[in-house]
Design a protein around this motif. Structure first.
Motif, mmCIF file in Angstrom:
data_model
loop_
_atom_site.group_PDB
_atom_site.id
_atom_site.type_symbol
_atom_site.label_atom_id
_atom_site.label_comp_id
_atom_site.label_asym_id
_atom_site.label_seq_id
_atom_site.Cartn_x
_atom_site.Cartn_y
_atom_site.Cartn_z
ATOM 1 N N ILE A 77 0.856 -1.185 0.000
ATOM 2 C CA ILE A 77 0.000 0.000 0.000
ATOM 3 C C ILE A 77 0.891 1.233 0.000
ATOM 4 C CG2 ILE A 77 -1.676 1.332 1.330
ATOM 5 C CD1 ILE A 77 -2.787 -1.312 2.373
ATOM 6 N N ASP A 78 0.701 2.111 -0.993
ATOM 7 C CA ASP A 78 1.432 3.375 -1.071
ATOM 8 C C ASP A 78 0.512 4.486 -0.606
ATOM 9 O OD1 ASP A 78 3.866 2.444 -2.170
ATOM 10 O OD2 ASP A 78 2.889 2.249 -4.121
ATOM 11 N N ALA A 79 0.926 5.222 0.424
ATOM 12 C CA ALA A 79 0.125 6.323 0.948
ATOM 13 C C ALA A 79 0.911 7.612 0.828
ATOM 14 C CB ALA A 79 -0.242 6.057 2.400
ATOM 15 N N GLN A 80 0.388 8.546 0.018
ATOM 16 C CA GLN A 80 1.048 9.851 -0.118
ATOM 17 C C GLN A 80 0.009 10.945 -0.313
ATOM 18 O OE1 GLN A 80 3.701 9.412 -3.434
ATOM 19 N NE2 GLN A 80 2.076 9.592 -4.933
ATOM 20 N N ARG A 81 -1.171 10.705 0.227
ATOM 21 C CA ARG A 81 -2.262 11.665 0.099
ATOM 22 C C ARG A 81 -2.024 12.932 0.905
ATOM 23 N NH1 ARG A 81 -8.072 8.935 0.987
ATOM 24 N NH2 ARG A 81 -6.723 7.132 1.145
ATOM 25 N N PHE A 82 -1.348 12.803 2.024
ATOM 26 C CA PHE A 82 -1.172 13.928 2.947
ATOM 27 C C PHE A 82 0.276 14.418 2.943
ATOM 28 C CE2 PHE A 82 -4.590 11.195 4.410
ATOM 29 C CZ PHE A 82 -5.637 12.096 4.478
ATOM 30 N N ARG A 83 0.493 15.583 3.538
ATOM 31 C CA ARG A 83 1.827 16.183 3.511
ATOM 32 C C ARG A 83 2.708 15.761 4.669
ATOM 33 N NH1 ARG A 83 1.843 22.217 1.024
ATOM 34 N NH2 ARG A 83 0.674 21.735 -0.836
ATOM 35 N N THR A 84 2.127 15.103 5.679
ATOM 36 C CA THR A 84 2.947 14.685 6.812
ATOM 37 C C THR A 84 3.125 13.173 6.819
ATOM 38 O OG1 THR A 84 1.058 14.472 8.306
ATOM 39 C CG2 THR A 84 2.149 16.620 8.231
ATOM 40 N N GLN A 85 4.278 12.764 7.269
ATOM 41 C CA GLN A 85 4.604 11.342 7.317
ATOM 42 C C GLN A 85 3.661 10.598 8.258
ATOM 43 O OE1 GLN A 85 8.225 9.661 9.370
ATOM 44 N NE2 GLN A 85 8.975 9.698 7.264
ATOM 45 N N ASP A 86 3.363 11.210 9.390
ATOM 46 C CA ASP A 86 2.505 10.563 10.386
ATOM 47 C C ASP A 86 1.103 10.320 9.836
ATOM 48 O OD1 ASP A 86 2.161 9.553 13.053
ATOM 49 O OD2 ASP A 86 0.878 11.306 13.428
ATOM 50 N N ALA A 92 -2.210 4.670 5.561
ATOM 51 C CA ALA A 92 -1.831 3.354 5.047
ATOM 52 C C ALA A 92 -2.368 2.243 5.949
ATOM 53 C CB ALA A 92 -0.312 3.249 4.932
ATOM 54 N N ARG A 93 -2.299 2.452 7.253
ATOM 55 C CA ARG A 93 -2.807 1.444 8.198
ATOM 56 C C ARG A 93 -4.322 1.315 8.108
ATOM 57 N NH1 ARG A 93 0.761 0.774 13.086
ATOM 58 N NH2 ARG A 93 2.824 1.062 12.235
ATOM 59 N N GLU A 94 -5.010 2.438 7.928
ATOM 60 C CA GLU A 94 -6.467 2.397 7.772
ATOM 61 C C GLU A 94 -6.847 1.645 6.506
ATOM 62 O OE1 GLU A 94 -7.595 6.507 7.841
ATOM 63 O OE2 GLU A 94 -7.254 6.696 10.001
ATOM 64 N N ARG A 95 -6.087 1.860 5.432
ATOM 65 C CA ARG A 95 -6.376 1.173 4.179
ATOM 66 C C ARG A 95 -6.088 -0.323 4.271
ATOM 67 N NH1 ARG A 95 -3.446 5.399 0.391
ATOM 68 N NH2 ARG A 95 -3.263 3.650 -1.028
#
Length: 143
Positions: A77-86, A92-95
């Motif tokens: 799973i690639d998560a880059q929707r938001f500007r912060t790493q946290d 990513a965990r929710e997905r």
């Protein structure tokens, strides 16, 4: 200290030790940070080798045709929707949880049925009407 885990359902949780997270640079908007900070998260979860998943659920997850699941049975799973790493990490965990929850319910087996006598007759009548319309379009008696 208690081990961290991702809760999927009241009876299913995945320990953090089964998840591999890698932080990479995100593409797209981000201002001055975009080339300096690794805010995107690549989460990997090995479905095939996970001891916390029950066998029927594992089979359903691996049987899903999803481009995020590799041929080795690893979910990426690639998560880059938001500007912060946290926030991307949380996303990513929710997905991951949503992906597993989607396969928790056992799909109902399909029962084969036959078309009714009336539906067969209606279909044949429609075919005859359509053929009549098409036959009326061609004029054979040209002079």
């Amino acid at each position: 200290m208690a081990t961290e885990q991702i809760d999927i359902s009241p009876r299913l949780a995945i320990p953090e030790t089964e998840i591999v997270e890698r932080f990479v640079r995100a593409s797209g908007a981000g201002g001055q940070n975009v080339n300096k900070v690794s805010t995107a998260v690549e989460l990997r979860f090995d479905i095939a080798a996970s001891p916390s998943l029950p066998e029927p659920l594992r089979e359903r997850l691996l049987a899903r045709r999803d481009r995020r699941v590799t041929s080795e049975g690893v979910l990426v799973i690639d998560a880059q929707r938001f500007r912060t790493q946290d926030r991307n990490r949380q996303d990513a965990r929710e997905r991951l949880a949503a992906f597993i929850q989607a396969s928790l319910s056992v799909p109902k087996a399909r029962v084969a049925t036959k078309p009714t006598h009336g539906s067969k007759l209606r279909r044949l009548d429609q075919k005859k009407e359509r053929a009549q319309v098409k036959r009326g379009r061609s004029q054979r008696n040209w002079e």
